[in-house]
Design an enzyme around this catalytic site. Structure first.
Site, PDB file in Angstrom:
ATOM      1  N   ASN A 224     -11.267 -13.657  10.772  1.00 29.27           N
ATOM      2  CA  ASN A 224     -10.359 -13.713  11.915  1.00 29.27           C
ATOM      3  C   ASN A 224     -11.056 -13.498  13.254  1.00 29.27           C
ATOM      4  OD1 ASN A 224      -7.562 -13.783  10.648  1.00 29.27           O
ATOM      5  ND2 ASN A 224      -8.363 -11.954   9.661  1.00 29.27           N
ATOM      6  N   GLU A 303      -5.486  -5.358   2.058  1.00 34.26           N
ATOM      7  CA  GLU A 303      -5.854  -6.138   3.247  1.00 34.26           C
ATOM      8  C   GLU A 303      -7.182  -6.831   2.980  1.00 34.26           C
ATOM      9  OE1 GLU A 303      -6.395  -8.173   6.331  1.00 34.26           O
ATOM     10  OE2 GLU A 303      -4.512  -7.017   6.256  1.00 34.26           O
ATOM     11  N   ASP A 328      -7.886  -9.911  -1.723  1.00 33.05           N
ATOM     12  CA  ASP A 328      -6.810 -10.888  -1.601  1.00 33.05           C
ATOM     13  C   ASP A 328      -5.581 -10.355  -2.338  1.00 33.05           C
ATOM     14  OD1 ASP A 328      -5.846 -13.875  -1.262  1.00 33.05           O
ATOM     15  OD2 ASP A 328      -5.510 -13.358  -3.359  1.00 33.05           O
ATOM     16  N   GLY A 329      -4.401 -10.496  -1.719  1.00 36.51           N
ATOM     17  CA  GLY A 329      -3.208  -9.891  -2.279  1.00 36.51           C
ATOM     18  C   GLY A 329      -2.855 -10.382  -3.675  1.00 36.51           C
ATOM     19  N   ASP A 346       3.479  -9.554   3.523  1.00 36.34           N
ATOM     20  CA  ASP A 346       3.292  -9.851   4.946  1.00 36.34           C
ATOM     21  C   ASP A 346       1.897 -10.417   5.174  1.00 36.34           C
ATOM     22  OD1 ASP A 346       3.914 -10.019   7.631  1.00 36.34           O
ATOM     23  OD2 ASP A 346       3.361  -7.947   8.070  1.00 36.34           O
TER      24      ASP A 346
END
Length: 531
Positions: A224, A303, A328-329, A346
């Site tokens: 990011n 996260e 990774d979720g 989310d």
């Protein structure tokens, strides 16, 4: 390859790093290289002068060196013009035109090099294939280095801007060595060197959000672009320059005014409120709210970006006793056998949900990790209704897994968010006390009646803010019908295209008045309006 990866990082804070943007980058650059190869072949046949090759390398190096200095201004200019000029496909057009203007010229010049090298290195047809093979191998080795070094070394270590400067500097050095050794084009060498030095000196002075002043933090991670801004009442995290706020912490305890407040209804809808899992922890906004209003609840966060977790500790008062897994979720769920009373989904990637976390297979996995009577709450980042919309597809998908009687939705006022609550049925009688958070179950399926949310909130927390918020949430809750239309699966989940259409509609609503001014009063009227 380094320029291509740099392009993705330069465009991502403005247009996302979705598959759509990647397709535009790869396609545009491949077109530039192909055209360069055709033109370079003709140049080499007409005049196989190596000076021309090195001049092309030098010009490309200077252009790439200037991208960190001027690229972000061009992107904002292009976006500003298009946002009032087009009504559909804004992201596609803005990303394509930006890529066309910023990256096609230098990549076209670099594309002319290989044909010239083949011409210069070939002495006879007897070894022509060997020459081409060696040059192709060198190109491949260069591409490998240009792929791995930016991703794993330069961008995480020094950022996108310096990465452009490093690789443009290597190209420039190659050209300078050639020309200085041959005592040719010294003025061009001087101009190119000055341009590179100026860009290297000035580029780090402004970031991607160059109009922002006094940012607490601006940087990049492997996933990011990251921006932390301190305001009078809160600190916020943004992972995208043009679209929204991803996390917040309030300087004074209380409600955030964001979707997290609506999501606080989820523990009251569950049979118990003893444990919670947050997929997409961010800087822990929802975890902090749960800790405040449901102090006996154990919270686990997941996260994928460690850099965000680090910022959570430094800037967002993340409680040290809340465990956060860097994972990774979906992969984390697949590896875990634990169940929870509440699961918050989310996990957003730029402007849309990752496709692997939007499918029936994923939501089935979430359902299996809920205790009987447990609740999943999903943050839908963009309110976009109607047949074929992203919200309709997500709602249909979740309905297919949980059943329509188990789902409620609530729009978040003055935002583009919608919260979806999906409940796993209780194993026994659903009308019990529900632990320390529930009163009598009534109304839709196993959910508490709308008038009972505030009542249950008052028993859970002495803070009147929670009860008042639950009164508001109750008035916004509504049921959904049976699943009709698209259902997302691992094999077919075009969430990026659906998200792009949602953004088009949002931009259309926000930019509509400015478009009308442009049509009625022209560019001067628009300038007067925004100035």
């Amino acid at each position: 390859m380094a320029a291509e990866l740099g392009a993705s990082r330069l465009l991502a804070p403005y247009f996302s790093s979705s598959q759509i943007v990647w397709t535009i980058i790869i396609g545009t650059i491949m077109i530039a290289l192909a055209l360069g190869a055709v033109v370079g072949g003709r140049w080499a046949d007409r005049n196989p002068d190596p000076d021309r090759l090195y001049l092309c390398i030098m010009a490309a190096a200077v252009w790439i060196a200037l991208i960190p200095l001027v690229g972000k201004y061009l992107i904002i200019l292009i976006s500003g013009l298009l946002i009032v000029a087009v009504s559909t496909n804004f992201l596609v057009l803005a990303a394509f035109i930006s890529c066309l203007i910023i990256f096609v010229p230098p990549l076209f010049l670099l594309g002319t090099i290989t044909p010239g090298l083949v011409k210069s290195a070939t002495d006879s047809l007897d070894d022509n294939a060997s020459v081409v093979g060696r040059l192709s191998a060198c190109n491949t080795v260069g591409s490998i280095l240009g792929t791995f070094l930016p991703t794993f070394v330069t961008i995480p270590a020094v950022g996108t801007f310096v990465t452009f400067l490093i690789f443009s500097g290597i190209l420039l050095l190659v050209a300078l060595i050639y020309f200085l050794s041959s005592h040719a084009h010294r003025l061009a060498c001087l101009i190119a060197t000055v341009a590179f030095v100026v860009s290297a000196a000035l580029s780090p002075m402004t970031g991607f959000a160059f109009w922002e002043k006094g940012l607490a933090y601006e940087g990049e991670s492997i996933y990011n672009y990251l921006q932390v801004k301190t305001l009078a009442d809160r600190t916020i995290l943004s992972t995208n320059v043009l679209f929204g706020v991803q996390s917040v912490t309030m300087k004074h305890p209380g409600m955030t005014g964001m979707y997290y407040d609506t999501a606080l209804a989820a523990p009251l809808m569950a049979d118990q409120a003893r444990s919670a899992l947050i997929l997409g922890m961010g800087t822990g906004t929802y975890a902090r709210q749960l800790r405040r209003y449901y102090p006996r609840m154990a919270v686990q966060g997941v996260e994928i970006d460690q850099a965000i977790s680090n910022l959570a500790i430094k800037y967002f008062d993340q409680p040290a006793d809340i465990p956060v897994s860097t994972y990774d979720g979906r992969a984390w769920l697949a590896a875990s056998g634990q169940r929870y009373d509440l699961i918050m989904v989310d996990a957003y990637q730029d402007i849309t949900i990752p496709f692997q976390m939007s499918s029936t297979e994923f939501f089935t996995l979430v359902r299996n990790h809920l205790n009987p009577g447990g609740v999943m709450v999903v943050n839908m980042n963009m309110i976009d209704d109607g047949q074929g919309s992203i919200n309709a597809a997500l709602t249909n998908t979740i309905t297919r897994v949980f059943g329509s009687d188990a789902i409620l939705i609530a729009d978040v006022p003055q935002t583009t968010n919608r919260e979806l609550f999906a409940r796993r049925p209780s194993s026994g009688n659903c009308s019990g006390s529900g632990g320390d958070t529930q009163g009598k179950k009534a109304a839709m399926g196993d959910y508490p009646g709308s008038d009972l949310l505030a009542e249950a909130a008052a028993r859970v927390s002495p803070d009147p803010d929670l009860s008042q918020m639950m009164e508001q949430v109750s008035s916004r809750l509504s049921a959904v019908g049976d699943a009709k239309g698209r259902v997302l699966t691992d094999d077919n989940a075009p969430v990026e295209l659906l998200g792009m259409h949602a953004i088009d509609r949002i931009i259309g609503r926000e930019a509509g008045p400015y478009r009308r001014i442009l049509q009625q009063e022209g560019i001067q009227g628009l300038i007067r309006e925004v100035s």
